[in-house]
Scaffold this motif. Structure first.
Motif, PDB file in Angstrom:
ATOM      1  N   ASP A 257       0.937  -1.234  -0.181  1.00 42.22           N
ATOM      2  CA  ASP A 257      -0.045  -0.016   0.070  1.00 42.22           C
ATOM      3  C   ASP A 257       0.765   1.074  -0.033  1.00 42.22           C
ATOM      4  O   ASP A 257       1.298   1.565   1.081  1.00 42.22           O
ATOM      5  N   VAL A 285      -2.706   0.714  -3.444  1.00 43.93           N
ATOM      6  CA  VAL A 285      -2.821  -0.633  -3.177  1.00 43.93           C
ATOM      7  C   VAL A 285      -2.384  -1.643  -4.207  1.00 43.93           C
ATOM      8  O   VAL A 285      -3.002  -1.585  -5.494  1.00 43.93           O
ATOM      9  N   SER A 308       5.450   1.639   1.873  1.00 40.65           N
ATOM     10  CA  SER A 308       4.409   0.830   2.059  1.00 40.65           C
ATOM     11  C   SER A 308       3.687   1.056   3.433  1.00 40.65           C
ATOM     12  O   SER A 308       4.335   0.971   4.396  1.00 40.65           O
ATOM     13  N   TYR A 311      -0.543  -2.950   5.807  1.00 37.39           N
ATOM     14  CA  TYR A 311      -1.895  -3.390   5.222  1.00 37.39           C
ATOM     15  C   TYR A 311      -2.369  -4.539   5.930  1.00 37.39           C
ATOM     16  O   TYR A 311      -1.588  -5.516   5.951  1.00 37.39           O
ATOM     17  N   GLN A 313      -4.750  -7.613   5.133  1.00 38.05           N
ATOM     18  CA  GLN A 313      -5.296  -8.218   3.929  1.00 38.05           C
ATOM     19  C   GLN A 313      -6.500  -8.914   4.410  1.00 38.05           C
ATOM     20  O   GLN A 313      -7.260  -9.559   3.586  1.00 38.05           O
TER      21      GLN A 313
END
Ligand SMILES: [Cu+2]
Length: 477
Positions: A257, A285, A308, A311, A313
């Motif tokens: 991300d 993303v 990043s 994130y 998931q």
């Protein structure tokens, strides 16, 4: 514009060697980062940016041999075992133009079968084209030939092993690389057409001892995230300089991300498709397989972190991680006159509802024992799951009934997203990969143009694909 020469990376090699040394006899106990990965990061940060070597078409033809070899990655005379194209974590970047032909001979020196998928290309899926049903056995050579049409969209694509059942370990071990179809910059305003074009391929590695993990890959385990195989490299940019970044997640399983601290990313392309409408994004993303083409403007001075964000998931959680430092070469106080950025690259081309001849629903699910399903079935290469007619458009509802996200990807033809979670989606272009969030239907429209034959759609978390989340499409005349 910078235009600085970019050398072939040797840094990764050194990084991995140091990782091997640092990892010897050192095992675990840390909850943040496996020790090998931590050692790699500590020794590797701040290196000069570099791209994989480029292989370019000559007189309309890109002809070359690509070796897949598990002797792996040569590191200052020492090999780390992986499964690599041309002896590197990332294969060479293939650079072609619309109208060119790619003639690639895959030389399989692995001890397992393999093959190649050309992700995002609108080319024939049969015979020696983008045919993932064929298997190149150990010791075999196979010649792929891909005719890229004169009107093929320019942008970022990639190639990787699509050997069902072992695609995760093969891509994770190294078997992937970037393809650039040139021409995107030609669609920019005149004063940006000579913009520096930079490939930033995202790929992670879990190095255990003297090899890249193959048999016990845990996508949620600490991993070394790299850009072009480099840990936190430094990329230079002049104040006010605009660079065109080809962002690609060419790893096996994990998501990114990404953001550039202090600024937005100007998105001019997605999945190798120029945008109808250019949009600024604070973050993007990228599930496995995803690409974006973005414009970045050099700050007046100082460093900006490309990183990043954390994130989640749904099953895995990837911590926030610095990926690259963008370093302005300007002295403090430099004033910048930024060029005008584009608002559109190509005319809007939506697929109208009255063109849709068929509506279908595909449900993506999983069970408790790492089995994955499309419409309650695991992948079977000998079964055809859907037969669209050549030249028609269909509307598909993609339904995720599991508790984690799955990136849907279909070969050969791009699609337009028309709604997400019941809300209309104002598409700014077409794409070939879209995340499916739990309990949110994604509705897409796609045209099955030009190419009859069999290909697949699947989840691009390769562990999920290997374990069943893939289905066969046969386009019939
Ligand atoms: Cu999945």
């Amino acid at each position: 514009m910078g235009g600085a020469a970019r050398r072939v990376p040797t840094v990764l090699a050194a990084v991995l060697l140091l990782g091997v040394l640092a990892g010897c006899g050192d095992d675990g106990g840390e909850d943040e980062g496996n020790p090998d990965a931590a050692a790699l990061r500590a020794t590797a940060t701040g290196e000069d940016f570099a791209e994989p070597p480029r292989t370019e078409a000559v007189d309309g033809r890109l002809q070359f041999d690509l070796t897949a070899d598990d002797r792996g990655i040569t590191v200052a005379g020492t090999d780390v075992d992986g499964r690599a194209y041309a002896g590197a974590l990332l294969g060479p970047t293939l650079v072609v133009r619309p109208g060119d032909t790619i003639d690639l001979t895959l030389d399989n020196r692995l001890d397992a079968p393999t093959n190649i998928h050309f992700h995002g290309l609108h080319v024939s899926p049969v015979d020696n084209g983008d045919n993932i049903f064929l298997s190149v056995e150990p010791g075999e050579r196979f010649g792929y030939s891909l005719a890229i049409s004169d009107d093929h969209p320019p942008g970022t694509f990639w190639y990787h092993s699509h050997a069902h059942g072992i695609s995760e370990e093969q891509v994770f071990g190294g078997l992937s690389g970037v393809i650039v179809i040139e021409g995107l910059a030609d669609l920019l305003p005149a004063d940006l057409r000579d913009v520096d074009r930079v490939v930033l391929a995202l790929k992670d590695a879990q190095v255990t001892g003297d090899q890249i993990e193959a048999t016990e890959i845990d996508s949620n385990a600490p991993t070394l995230r790299t850009v072009n195989g480099l840990s936190e490299p430094v990329l230079e940019i002049a104040p006010g300089e605009v660079q065109l970044w080809h962002l690609a997640n060419i790893g096996a399983d994990i998501w990114y991300d990404v953001e550039l601290a202090g600024t937005t990313l100007t998105v001019v392309g997605e999945d190798g498709n120029p945008k109808w409408r250019v949009e600024d994004a604070e973050h993007l993303v990228l599930p496995p397989g995803k690409r974006y083409e973005v414009l970045v403007t050099g700050p007046e001075s100082g460093d900006a972190a490309f990183r990043s964000r954390r994130y989640e998931q749904g099953d895995d959680t990837y911590p926030a991680t610095d990926l690259l430092t963008l370093r302005s070469t300007g002295a403090s106080g430099t004033s910048v006159v930024a060029p005008t950025l584009p608002t559109s690259l190509i005319p809007e081309a939506t697929i109208p509802e009255d063109e849709v001849v068929e509506r279908r629903t595909f449900t993506f699910s999983e069970d408790e024992s790492n089995h994955f399903f499309v419409n309650d079935k695991e992948f079977d290469a000998d079964r055809v799951d859907v037969r669209p007619r050549l030249g028609t458009a269909e509307e598909w509802t993609l339904r995720n009934t599991s508790d984690e996200q799955h990136p849907f990807h279909i070969h050969v033809n791009d699609f337009q997203v028309v709604s997400i979670g019941g809300r209309p989606y104002d598409a700014s272009g077409v794409q070939d990969t879209v995340p499916l969030l739990p309990d949110q239907d994604v509705v897409i429209r796609t045209r099955f143009t030009d190419f009859p034959g069999k290909f697949v759609f699947h989840c691009h978390i390769l562990n999920h694909e290997d374990n069943g989340m893939m289905a066969v499409v046969e386009v019939v005349e």
